[in-house]
Design an enzyme around this catalytic site. Structure first.
Site, short mmCIF file in Angstrom:
data_model
loop_
_atom_site.label_atom_id
_atom_site.label_comp_id
_atom_site.label_asym_id
_atom_site.label_seq_id
_atom_site.Cartn_x
_atom_site.Cartn_y
_atom_site.Cartn_z
N ARG A 159 1.67 -3.90 12.36
CA ARG A 159 1.20 -4.21 10.96
C ARG A 159 0.69 -5.51 10.61
O ARG A 159 0.65 -5.84 9.52
CB ARG A 159 2.48 -4.06 10.18
CG ARG A 159 3.27 -2.69 10.21
CD ARG A 159 2.29 -1.41 9.75
NE ARG A 159 3.28 -0.42 9.33
CZ ARG A 159 3.42 0.62 10.48
NH1 ARG A 159 3.19 0.48 11.52
NH2 ARG A 159 4.32 1.63 9.95
N SER A 233 7.10 2.91 3.89
CA SER A 233 8.18 1.68 4.53
C SER A 233 7.99 0.41 3.54
O SER A 233 7.03 -0.17 3.60
CB SER A 233 7.84 1.36 5.91
OG SER A 233 8.02 2.47 7.02
N GLU A 329 7.16 -5.26 4.37
CA GLU A 329 5.81 -4.63 4.96
C GLU A 329 4.89 -4.72 3.86
O GLU A 329 3.33 -5.02 3.75
CB GLU A 329 5.71 -3.37 5.50
CG GLU A 329 4.46 -3.08 6.02
CD GLU A 329 4.61 -1.35 6.58
OE1 GLU A 329 5.55 -1.03 7.29
OE2 GLU A 329 3.74 -0.70 6.13
N1 EPU Z 1 17.10 5.83 10.42
C1 EPU Z 1 18.35 6.00 10.00
N2 EPU Z 1 18.56 5.99 8.71
C2 EPU Z 1 17.24 5.79 7.80
C3 EPU Z 1 16.28 5.51 8.67
C4 EPU Z 1 16.00 5.74 9.78
O1 EPU Z 1 19.39 6.14 10.90
O2 EPU Z 1 17.66 6.12 6.57
C5 EPU Z 1 16.96 5.72 12.21
C6 EPU Z 1 16.50 7.21 12.32
O3 EPU Z 1 17.37 8.07 12.63
C7 EPU Z 1 15.45 6.91 13.77
C8 EPU Z 1 15.31 5.13 13.48
O4 EPU Z 1 16.07 4.62 12.22
O5 EPU Z 1 16.53 6.68 14.95
C9 EPU Z 1 13.81 5.24 13.05
O6 EPU Z 1 13.54 6.07 11.92
P1 EPU Z 1 11.87 6.56 11.75
O7 EPU Z 1 11.58 7.44 13.07
O8 EPU Z 1 11.98 7.46 10.31
O9 EPU Z 1 10.67 5.43 11.72
P2 EPU Z 1 10.93 4.04 11.08
O10 EPU Z 1 11.04 3.01 12.28
O11 EPU Z 1 12.03 4.09 10.06
C10 EPU Z 1 8.42 3.80 11.42
C11 EPU Z 1 7.06 3.49 10.48
C12 EPU Z 1 6.75 4.48 9.56
C13 EPU Z 1 6.37 5.83 10.16
C14 EPU Z 1 7.57 6.07 11.42
C15 EPU Z 1 7.40 7.00 12.07
C16 EPU Z 1 7.38 0.94 10.16
C17 EPU Z 1 7.75 -0.18 9.27
N3 EPU Z 1 7.54 2.18 9.61
O12 EPU Z 1 9.53 4.23 10.61
O13 EPU Z 1 5.56 4.07 8.69
O14 EPU Z 1 5.95 6.82 9.30
O15 EPU Z 1 7.93 4.93 12.03
O16 EPU Z 1 6.43 6.63 13.17
O17 EPU Z 1 7.21 0.67 11.13
C18 EPU Z 1 4.86 3.34 6.66
O18 EPU Z 1 4.42 2.28 7.33
O19 EPU Z 1 4.84 3.26 5.30
C19 EPU Z 1 5.63 4.25 7.45
C20 EPU Z 1 6.35 5.46 6.85
#
Ligand code: EPU
Length: 333
Positions: A159, A233, A329
């Site tokens: 990012r 995010s 972000e």
């Molecule tokens: N999780 C929880 N509770 C929550 C949210 C997440 O326990 O409320 C856990 C999930 O179960 C999982 C982990 O945290 O084990 C990661 O969650 P997720 O796969 O949803 O991805 P993220 O790391 O929260 C990132 C990106 C997203 C992108 C997703 C999928 C960033 C800041 N965000 O989110 O990007 O869609 O991975 O690859 O890196 C965006 O930038 O706007 C965005 C949505």
């Protein structure tokens, strides 16, 4: 060139915050961008450059100039697409697939414009814009010169890019050249992509099936900004030293994480915020999305300050519970 005074930015930020700017200028061609550069040099007042407004939190009226691109057009040469900075990034993803050009499937439905994809290095499901970007064509504001910036010069990271730091406010992006692959090599080993495909009885998806699956995963977790204002995010996932990770992993069994390298580990901020009990909760009219705690939402009529207050409370709570700093972000104005 569009040039408006005392203009509401409500339609230009996906949080739907009704802040105004003193002046709003839009360029749709190279010649107009050169004109805008001239205007910015002579006006001598602050300015910001915005994209689709999907990574923007407005906390006040802006006394300067807001600059926006509406440069359109998608043209193909071999495996490359040159896309106007004002095109919707997801339209590029959709078109690339229909043209038999691959590599962007996992980036489906990320909100925002082409220009922002190059500034923010947007990413999802193990893919990042930087892996597709070849070069960026832009007008340098200080000189009015048109230049081509190569991927390697942008210092892309998670990012991050030079456009967010040393080059902040330096260029008006005209177009981005993406390079795709003529062979489809699906990346399914991230999150629940494979499980979702299996539910549909698909083990070897086509690019379109992969895109459709990514879209349905995102739609299930992320609110539609037209219905519930949000900026995807809100926080970046923090990268911590491995010792810190080991310390936390001993306390929280099964803590999700992504290995970055031998010394660094990324921990999902959404998981930490969830563990702090914030999921689905609100502070004033600002809230935490009930399906993904990384997403802050405008429950209706929230001001930018209310969202910042929620952000700060969450940062404090995550720091207190995990000893980890998390940072937005989104760009806070
Ligand atoms: N999780 C929880 N509770 C929550 C949210 C997440 O326990 O409320 C856990 C999930 O179960 C999982 C982990 O945290 O084990 C990661 O969650 P997720 O796969 O949803 O991805 P993220 O790391 O929260 C990132 C990106 C997203 C992108 C997703 C999928 C960033 C800041 N965000 O989110 O990007 O869609 O991975 O690859 O890196 C965006 O930038 O706007 C965005 C949505």
């Amino acid at each position: 060139m569009k040039n408006l005074s005392n203009y509401s930015l409500k339609q230009h930020n996906t949080f739907g915050i009704d802040a105004k700017c003193a002046q709003f200028v839009e360029y749709s061609t190279e010649a107009e961008a050169v004109e805008v550069a001239e205007l910015l040099r002579s006006a001598r007042i602050p300015y910001i450059i915005i994209g689709g407004g999907s990574n923007l939190l407005l906390t006040r009226d802006y006394e300067g100039i807001v600059v926006h691109s509406t440069c359109k057009g998608i043209s193909r040469t071999g495996n490359r697409l040159v896309c106007g900075s004002g095109e919707v990034f997801d339209d590029v993803v959709a078109q690339s697939i229909s043209m038999g050009l691959y590599g962007a499937e996992n980036l489906s439905l990320i909100p925002g414009d082409v220009g922002a994809s190059a500034v923010q290095n947007i990413g999802a499901y193990g893919a990042e814009a930087k892996d597709l970007i070849r070069s960026i064509r832009a007008v340098e504001i200080a000189t009015g010169n048109v230049c081509v910036i190569e991927n390697a010069e942008c210092e892309y990271g998670y990012r991050q890019s030079k456009f967010k730091h040393e080059w902040k406010n330096r260029y008006l992006i005209l177009s981005v050249e993406y390079e795709f692959s003529a062979t489809f090599e699906p990346r399914l080993d991230y999150g629940n992509i494979r499980a979702e495909l299996e539910k549909q009885g698909i083990s070897e998806p086509t690019a379109q099936q992969l895109r459709d699956t990514i879209i349905s995963i995102r739609e299930a977790k992320l609110p539609d900004p037209k219905v519930l204002g949000n900026a995807g995010s809100f926080f970046m996932n923090p990268i911590v030293a491995r010792e810190k990770y080991n310390e936390l992993a001993a306390l929280y069994e099964g803590m999700p994480h992504y290995d970055i390298d031998a010394d660094n580990v990324k921990i999902p901020a959404g998981w930490m915020i969830d563990q702090c009990g914030w999921k689905g909760k609100s502070l004033g009219r600002a809230g935490v999305h009930d399906k993904q705690a990384l997403v802050l939402v405008n429950r209706g009529g929230a001001t930018g300050q209310e969202i910042v207050a929620l952000c700060q409370q969450i940062q404090t709570d995550v720091k207190a519970k995990f000893g980890v700093d998390i940072y937005p972000e989104v760009n806070v104005i």
